[in-house]
Design an enzyme around this catalytic site. Structure first.
Site, PDB file in Angstrom:
ATOM      1  N   GLU A 242       0.817  -1.228   0.000  1.00  0.00           N
ATOM      2  CA  GLU A 242       0.000   0.000   0.000  1.00  0.00           C
ATOM      3  C   GLU A 242       0.846   1.272   0.000  1.00  0.00           C
ATOM      4  O   GLU A 242       0.470   2.274  -0.608  1.00  0.00           O
ATOM      5  CB  GLU A 242      -0.969   0.000   1.187  1.00  0.00           C
ATOM      6  CG  GLU A 242      -2.191  -0.891   0.986  1.00  0.00           C
ATOM      7  CD  GLU A 242      -1.945  -2.354   1.315  1.00  0.00           C
ATOM      8  OE1 GLU A 242      -0.848  -2.660   1.853  1.00  0.00           O
ATOM      9  OE2 GLU A 242      -2.813  -3.195   1.037  1.00  0.00           O
TER      10      GLU A 242
ATOM     11  N   HIS B 104     -11.766  -5.233   8.569  1.00  0.00           N
ATOM     12  CA  HIS B 104     -12.168  -5.126   7.167  1.00  0.00           C
ATOM     13  C   HIS B 104     -13.554  -4.501   7.014  1.00  0.00           C
ATOM     14  O   HIS B 104     -14.235  -4.746   6.032  1.00  0.00           O
ATOM     15  CB  HIS B 104     -12.179  -6.505   6.491  1.00  0.00           C
ATOM     16  CG  HIS B 104     -10.822  -7.081   6.226  1.00  0.00           C
ATOM     17  ND1 HIS B 104     -10.040  -7.589   7.223  1.00  0.00           N
ATOM     18  CD2 HIS B 104     -10.115  -7.211   5.080  1.00  0.00           C
ATOM     19  CE1 HIS B 104      -8.898  -8.036   6.701  1.00  0.00           C
ATOM     20  NE2 HIS B 104      -8.912  -7.812   5.398  1.00  0.00           N
TER      21      HIS B 104
END
Lengths: 326, 335
Positions: free
Chosen positions: A60, A129
């Site tokens: 990321e 999540h």
């Protein structure tokens, strides 16, 4: 006019901009060959090729670093950070690098990029999540923050985000990917910083974002049918910049405000809006603004527990009914 | 530098006569040395606030690398950035005025010592977060590759940053996509106050790209000729094949920042490098030995450099303070 799912609208919005401007490139994990982990980017690789639609390693920081480096030198990248929660993995770029470039360089460096990510709960993914992270993004001067609630808004706000000269955080709600809506044919370009009144009402204003917009609308129907309460529903859509005119206008009309926020309570986006209302429209209020939020706990995975955490239609109806009839 | 050197102006560093190249290097290195000394003085006088990380001792790296750059290439580094800016040809006046927080500063006082940029000169900062610039420099390489413009990103980091995680994410991405990036590790032996031996399990930092198939080379970063030669080869590699790492063995004479008394190393250690390995003394001796310059011509360069730095300091001392109205500009593009 076609009926599109929210997930298909993502691909349509990106495709509209990539077809228009060769400087738009799209990068992220599993976005190309796999068509996105939420299948929201199917077909883009085939349409625009591997140079412009790039699968990245699971990295990321490198993704946002590459996007910013590319944006500083004239490209207009769209970077996907798959789950909103993963923004924490590359937070330096969100917090320290991307938003500050224009300011620290006296306007020499521009970062016209879009970071899109799937946030929100309801899918039993648990605490890492499922988060709504708008407030992780709102606090940095230099970033813009939007979150569409419908397919047509996905397309139009994506176009506006890509064309904006500043970095835009684009939060999609995972719980909405399968939802459908009418989307007109042809080019659609919306405007950042605009809220939408989705339902007119006179007794109270419900301000919501993302998936909560749908619950607010459902709650408003029940409030009308069961209790004769006329609720106006405002879809905030854009948190930075924020459409205070629409919000304050609605408050002036109804005199009561409820925010419906999926995020944990502390420092949720609704707190900022309530603070603006307190400053600007205190004497329009007939009672205290009330925030309906998730409690300040991590999101549990089990269906029974998760459903207790995220504001439900029942909770919205009950909170508003009690406040307005007591 | 204030005065663009002949070799650089022609964009023909590789083919310019050797003595022009070396005299340019001497002037540029001396400019950085004198500039940084003056910045240190201004800091001591309270005219520069905040952090101030001096480049003294490491001058051969920025200057030697720059001699391999051509217009369009980009440079990006961390917070020890003044030397890189001068090497890139940015006017010392606007750099010094940024240090003193004046309206004439290159960021009009909104950047400060660690955050300065010049898009015109291909200098993309000036970054305060250790290691972050490595991913950004990789992104500059991505842009070059996408636009197929033949430009190379010179991405600098220190021996401290090389232990940050995003560096390795970007190494992997750069080699995977064959991005034109020269990663320059300026190994000045100390990550703030912790030596390489005390902070790194592998102290041969040029090897840090090997598991990604990125070649690496160790270079004497105190020898501008060695830096330049390594840079020319590395740039060629980056343009045609993909990323490459140069580990520059160097030394910083001053503390990590002006507020660091550097108690983690001995006075003798610093003096040893200063007297035996100083990059400017080294080049001066070479110029004299090879008959490329005599005492008088070097003196002339010294005088010119001192004048330019004095002018920059005076400019930075007397330039007006920033206009408070600037506070709210350039947060977003003005509507």
């Amino acid at each position: 006019m076609a009926e599109l799912t929210y997930r298909d609208a993502v691909a349509r919005g990106i495709a509209q901009e990539m077809a228009r401007d060769e400087d738009v490139v799209f990068l992220g994990e599993d976005i190309a060959k796999a068509g996105g982990v939420f299948k929201a980017t199917v077909g883009l690789l085939e349409q625009f090729g591997p140079l412009r639609v790039r699968d990245t390693p699971i990295s990321e920081q490198a993704i946002l670093g590459a996007a910013m480096g590319a944006a500083m030198t004239g490209l207009k990248p769209i970077a996907e950070i798959m789950f909103a929660d993963f923004l924490a993995v590359c937070y330096d770029y969100v917090a320290n690098e991307i938003p500050k470039a224009r300011y620290m360089t006296n306007g020499q460096v521009k970062c016209p990029l879009v970071i899109r990510f799937g946030g929100g709960g309801g899918l039993r993914f648990g605490a890492q999540h499922s988060q709504c992270v708008e407030n992780w993004c709102m606090q940095f001067p230099g970033l813009k923050v939007v979150s569409p609630s419908s397919p047509v808004d996905v397309v139009g706000l994506m176009a506006a985000a890509v064309r904006d000269p500043d970095p835009v955080m684009f939060m999609e709600h995972k719980g909405l990917y399968a939802t459908k809506g009418e989307v007109p044919d042809g080019e659609i370009v919306d405007t950042l910083g605009t809220a939408k009144i989705l339902r007119q009402g006179t007794d109270c204003t419900i301000i919501a974002l993302g998936m909560m917009v749908h619950r607010a609308l459902a709650a408003a129907e029940r409030l009308a049918a069961e209790f004769g309460i006329s609720a106006e529903v405002v879809d905030v859509r854009s948190l930075v910049p924020i459409d205070t005119q629409t919000i304050l206008g609605s408050v002036a009309k109804t005199g009561r405000v409820f925010t419906v926020e999926e995020n944990p309570r502390v420092l949720g986006w609704g707190a900022e809006i309530v603070s603006i209302i307190a400053d600007e429209a205190f004497y329009d209020l007939d009672g205290p603004p009330i925030r309906i939020t998730s409690p300040h706990i991590p999101l549990p995975a089990a269906d029974l527990l998760e459903d207790m955490v995220i504001p439900s239609v029942d909770r919205v109806v009950e909170t508003i009914r009690r406040a307005l009839t007591s | 530098m204030a005065r663009q050197t002949q070799a650089r102006k022609n964009g023909a560093a590789k083919t310019a006569p050797r003595n022009d190249i070396l005299l340019d290097a001497y002037r540029d290195m001396l400019m950085i040395r004198r500039f940084e000394e003056r910045a240190g003085q201004l800091y001591g006088m309270g005219l520069i606030g905040g952090f101030c990380h001096l480049y003294i001792g490491q001058e051969a790296i920025a200057v030697g690398m720059q001699q391999a750059a051509r217009p369009g290439d980009q440079i990006i580094t961390a917070y020890r950035d003044h030397g890189h800016m001068l090497a890139a040809g940015i006017d010392p006046k606007v750099v010094m005025a940024e240090l003193t927080g004046r309206s004439a500063g290159i960021s009009r006082g909104k950047g400060g010592s660690m955050h300065m940029f010049s898009v015109e000169k291909g200098f993309f900062g000036g970054h305060g977060i250790v290691g972050a610039q490595v991913s950004l420099g990789t992104g500059l390489g991505f842009s070059n590759k996408y636009n197929d413009n033949g430009n190379v990103s010179f991405t600098y980091c220190g021996d401290g940053a090389i232990n940050q995680g995003q560096v390795y994410e970007s190494f992997n991405m750069a080699e995977l996509w064959k991005l034109p990036v020269v990663y320059v590790i300026e190994n000045n032996q100390y990550a703030m106050g912790t030596s390489v031996e005390r902070s790194s399990s592998e102290v041969e930092l040029y090897k840090r790209g090997l598991s990604f198939n990125i070649p690496g080379e160790q270079v004497d970063g105190m020898d501008v000729v060695a830096v330049r030669e390594a840079a020319i080869k590395a740039v060629e590699h980056a343009r045609t094949k993909g990323p490459i790492i140069l580990e520059m063995k160097t030394y910083r004479y001053r503390g990590h920042s002006m507020s660091d008394p550097a108690k983690y190393r001995s006075r003798d250690e610093v003096d040893e490098v200063r007297t035996k390995r100083d990059p400017i003394d080294h080049l001066k001796a070479l110029l004299e030995k090879e008959g490329m310059a005599d005492e008088a011509s070097l003196k002339e360069i010294d005088t010119e450099v001192k004048r330019i730095v004095a002018e920059a300091a005076e400019f930075a001392r007397t330039a007006p303070e920033p206009d408070p109205a600037e506070l709210y500009t350039d947060v977003y593009l003005e509507a």
